[in-house]
Scaffold this motif. Structure first.
Motif, PDB file in Angstrom:
ATOM      1  N   ALA A   1       1.838   9.152   6.617  1.00  0.00           N
ATOM      2  CA  ALA A   1       3.035   9.914   5.800  1.00  0.00           C
ATOM      3  C   ALA A   1       3.323   9.046   4.536  1.00  0.00           C
ATOM      4  O   ALA A   1       3.707   9.633   3.483  1.00  0.00           O
ATOM      5  CB  ALA A   1       4.255   9.995   6.610  1.00  0.00           C
ATOM      6  N   VAL A   2       3.275   7.602   4.485  1.00  0.00           N
ATOM      7  CA  VAL A   2       3.620   6.772   3.437  1.00  0.00           C
ATOM      8  C   VAL A   2       2.659   6.344   2.598  1.00  0.00           C
ATOM      9  O   VAL A   2       3.118   6.076   1.315  1.00  0.00           O
ATOM     10  CB  VAL A   2       4.368   5.607   4.019  1.00  0.00           C
ATOM     11  CG1 VAL A   2       4.970   4.837   3.008  1.00  0.00           C
ATOM     12  CG2 VAL A   2       5.517   6.349   5.136  1.00  0.00           C
ATOM     13  N   TYR A   3       1.386   6.321   2.985  1.00  0.00           N
ATOM     14  CA  TYR A   3       0.351   5.912   2.108  1.00  0.00           C
ATOM     15  C   TYR A   3      -0.899   6.892   1.911  1.00  0.00           C
ATOM     16  O   TYR A   3      -1.099   7.151   0.664  1.00  0.00           O
ATOM     17  CB  TYR A   3      -0.291   4.867   2.588  1.00  0.00           C
ATOM     18  CG  TYR A   3       0.644   3.446   2.852  1.00  0.00           C
ATOM     19  CD1 TYR A   3       0.781   2.500   1.844  1.00  0.00           C
ATOM     20  CD2 TYR A   3       1.416   3.253   4.017  1.00  0.00           C
ATOM     21  CE1 TYR A   3       1.633   1.424   1.876  1.00  0.00           C
ATOM     22  CE2 TYR A   3       2.419   2.303   3.898  1.00  0.00           C
ATOM     23  CZ  TYR A   3       2.431   1.238   2.857  1.00  0.00           C
ATOM     24  OH  TYR A   3       3.190   0.129   2.941  1.00  0.00           O
ATOM     25  N   ASP A   4      -1.535   7.697   2.771  1.00  0.00           N
ATOM     26  CA  ASP A   4      -2.348   8.515   2.652  1.00  0.00           C
ATOM     27  C   ASP A   4      -2.342   9.747   2.273  1.00  0.00           C
ATOM     28  O   ASP A   4      -3.049  10.257   1.694  1.00  0.00           O
ATOM     29  CB  ASP A   4      -3.428   8.503   3.980  1.00  0.00           C
ATOM     30  CG  ASP A   4      -3.799   7.147   4.481  1.00  0.00           C
ATOM     31  OD1 ASP A   4      -4.056   6.058   3.711  1.00  0.00           O
ATOM     32  OD2 ASP A   4      -4.233   6.787   5.514  1.00  0.00           O
ATOM     33  N   ALA A   5      -1.179  10.462   2.607  1.00  0.00           N
ATOM     34  CA  ALA A   5      -0.998  11.853   2.327  1.00  0.00           C
ATOM     35  C   ALA A   5       0.482  12.142   1.681  1.00  0.00           C
ATOM     36  O   ALA A   5       0.476  12.826   0.546  1.00  0.00           O
ATOM     37  CB  ALA A   5      -1.156  12.809   3.522  1.00  0.00           C
TER      38      ALA A   5
ATOM     39  N   VAL B   1       3.453  -3.025   9.385  1.00  0.00           N
ATOM     40  CA  VAL B   1       3.954  -1.793   9.000  1.00  0.00           C
ATOM     41  C   VAL B   1       3.044  -0.637   9.258  1.00  0.00           C
ATOM     42  O   VAL B   1       3.125   0.505   9.707  1.00  0.00           O
ATOM     43  CB  VAL B   1       4.530  -1.787   7.591  1.00  0.00           C
ATOM     44  CG1 VAL B   1       5.181  -0.489   7.163  1.00  0.00           C
ATOM     45  CG2 VAL B   1       5.720  -2.999   7.647  1.00  0.00           C
ATOM     46  N   GLN B   2       1.675  -0.703   8.641  1.00  0.00           N
ATOM     47  CA  GLN B   2       0.895   0.494   8.736  1.00  0.00           C
ATOM     48  C   GLN B   2       0.337   0.596  10.179  1.00  0.00           C
ATOM     49  O   GLN B   2      -0.188   1.686  10.353  1.00  0.00           O
ATOM     50  CB  GLN B   2      -0.376   0.090   7.692  1.00  0.00           C
ATOM     51  CG  GLN B   2       0.213  -0.026   6.407  1.00  0.00           C
ATOM     52  CD  GLN B   2      -0.942  -0.300   5.400  1.00  0.00           C
ATOM     53  OE1 GLN B   2      -2.211  -0.226   5.551  1.00  0.00           O
ATOM     54  NE2 GLN B   2      -0.568  -0.487   4.150  1.00  0.00           N
ATOM     55  N   ALA B   3       0.497  -0.315  10.982  1.00  0.00           N
ATOM     56  CA  ALA B   3       0.082  -0.063  12.326  1.00  0.00           C
ATOM     57  C   ALA B   3       1.164   0.971  13.004  1.00  0.00           C
ATOM     58  O   ALA B   3       0.603   1.459  14.281  1.00  0.00           O
ATOM     59  CB  ALA B   3      -0.142  -1.467  13.052  1.00  0.00           C
ATOM     60  N   VAL B   4       2.269   1.026  12.602  1.00  0.00           N
ATOM     61  CA  VAL B   4       3.032   1.889  13.314  1.00  0.00           C
ATOM     62  C   VAL B   4       2.629   3.222  13.048  1.00  0.00           C
ATOM     63  O   VAL B   4       2.133   3.893  12.103  1.00  0.00           O
ATOM     64  CB  VAL B   4       4.579   1.933  12.471  1.00  0.00           C
ATOM     65  CG1 VAL B   4       5.585   2.769  13.221  1.00  0.00           C
ATOM     66  CG2 VAL B   4       5.314   0.405  12.967  1.00  0.00           C
ATOM     67  N   PRO B   5       2.500   4.259  14.262  1.00  0.00           N
ATOM     68  CA  PRO B   5       1.849   5.489  14.125  1.00  0.00           C
ATOM     69  C   PRO B   5       2.810   6.245  13.290  1.00  0.00           C
ATOM     70  O   PRO B   5       3.821   6.477  13.104  1.00  0.00           O
ATOM     71  CB  PRO B   5       2.215   5.830  15.810  1.00  0.00           C
ATOM     72  CG  PRO B   5       2.232   4.864  16.606  1.00  0.00           C
ATOM     73  CD  PRO B   5       2.880   3.749  15.733  1.00  0.00           C
ATOM     74  N   GLY B   6       1.823   7.170  12.317  1.00  0.00           N
ATOM     75  CA  GLY B   6       2.379   8.229  11.361  1.00  0.00           C
ATOM     76  C   GLY B   6       2.888   7.479  10.122  1.00  0.00           C
ATOM     77  O   GLY B   6       2.913   8.082   9.203  1.00  0.00           O
TER      78      GLY B   6
END
Length: 202
Positions: free
Chosen positions: A117-121, A108-113
């Motif tokens: 958007a969902v985890y880091d910021a 999931v996290q390998a999907v660009p963006g």
């Protein structure tokens, strides 16, 4: 009454999530399973209730550009957190055990963006906006001066240790309690005013 419910239920649901999270980790790992799913659903319900509380705080903060921007940012942060927790729930259903969850999260996290958007910021908008709105309300004397302090403690405790989430939720409940109480007379006044208007028209 809906706002009163939101101000009280949101911290209580965060408290429930924190407690369930601790119980889920007693065996040395978290998820998948009923505790993982239940805890995440509790937090997602809390996030939904934070939407009207943010916009109520925006109203108390004067509905100016800064308050509106904070409410919009907070709502965007809620969307990001809802996406993150929805992913967690889906992964929990798909994984056979805890070790199988890691590769699914990686996909999931390998999907660009998604990671940004969902985890880091994205999620941090929720926390920053919450504090900004409460501080703004305190400066306008719409809430007590200690309210932002309690909210800040709530936000900081999970950074020290996520097992402190239930403790932080109690601080948040204490800070929201006066806001819940003050909405009761406001709701009653609105109801009386509406009834009076209808009677006058009749």
């Amino acid at each position: 009454m809906r706002l009163r419910f939101a101000f009280i239920a949101a911290p209580l649901l965060v408290f429930a999530y924190g407690v369930i999270r601790i119980l889920d980790g007693l065996d040395g790992s978290r998820g998948p399973g009923i505790a993982w799913t239940t805890g995440h659903l509790a937090f997602m319900a809390a996030l939904v209730l934070f939407v009207p509380t943010f916009w109520r705080l925006r109203h108390l903060a004067g509905r100016n550009a800064l308050a509106t921007a904070s409410a919009v940012a907070g709502t965007a942060g809620i969307v990001a957190l809802l996406a993150q927790f929805a992913i967690d729930v889906v992964v929990g259903f798909m994984a056979a055990d805890h070790d199988a969850m890691g590769p699914l999260f990686d996909q999931v996290q390998a999907v660009p963006g998604v990671e940004l958007a969902v985890y880091d910021a994205g999620p941090y908008l929720f926390y920053v906006a919450q504090l900004a709105l409460v501080v703004h309300c305190a400066l306008r004397k719409e809430v007590k001066a200690w309210t932002p302090v309690l909210v800040l403690i709530d936000l900081m405790l999970p950074l020290i240790d996520k097992d402190f989430i239930p403790v932080g939720a109690i601080f948040l409940l204490v800070s929201f309690w006066p806001l819940a109480r003050r909405d009761v007379p406001a709701a009653r006044h609105a109801l009386v005013h509406a009834c009076g208007t209808m009677a006058h028209r009749v």
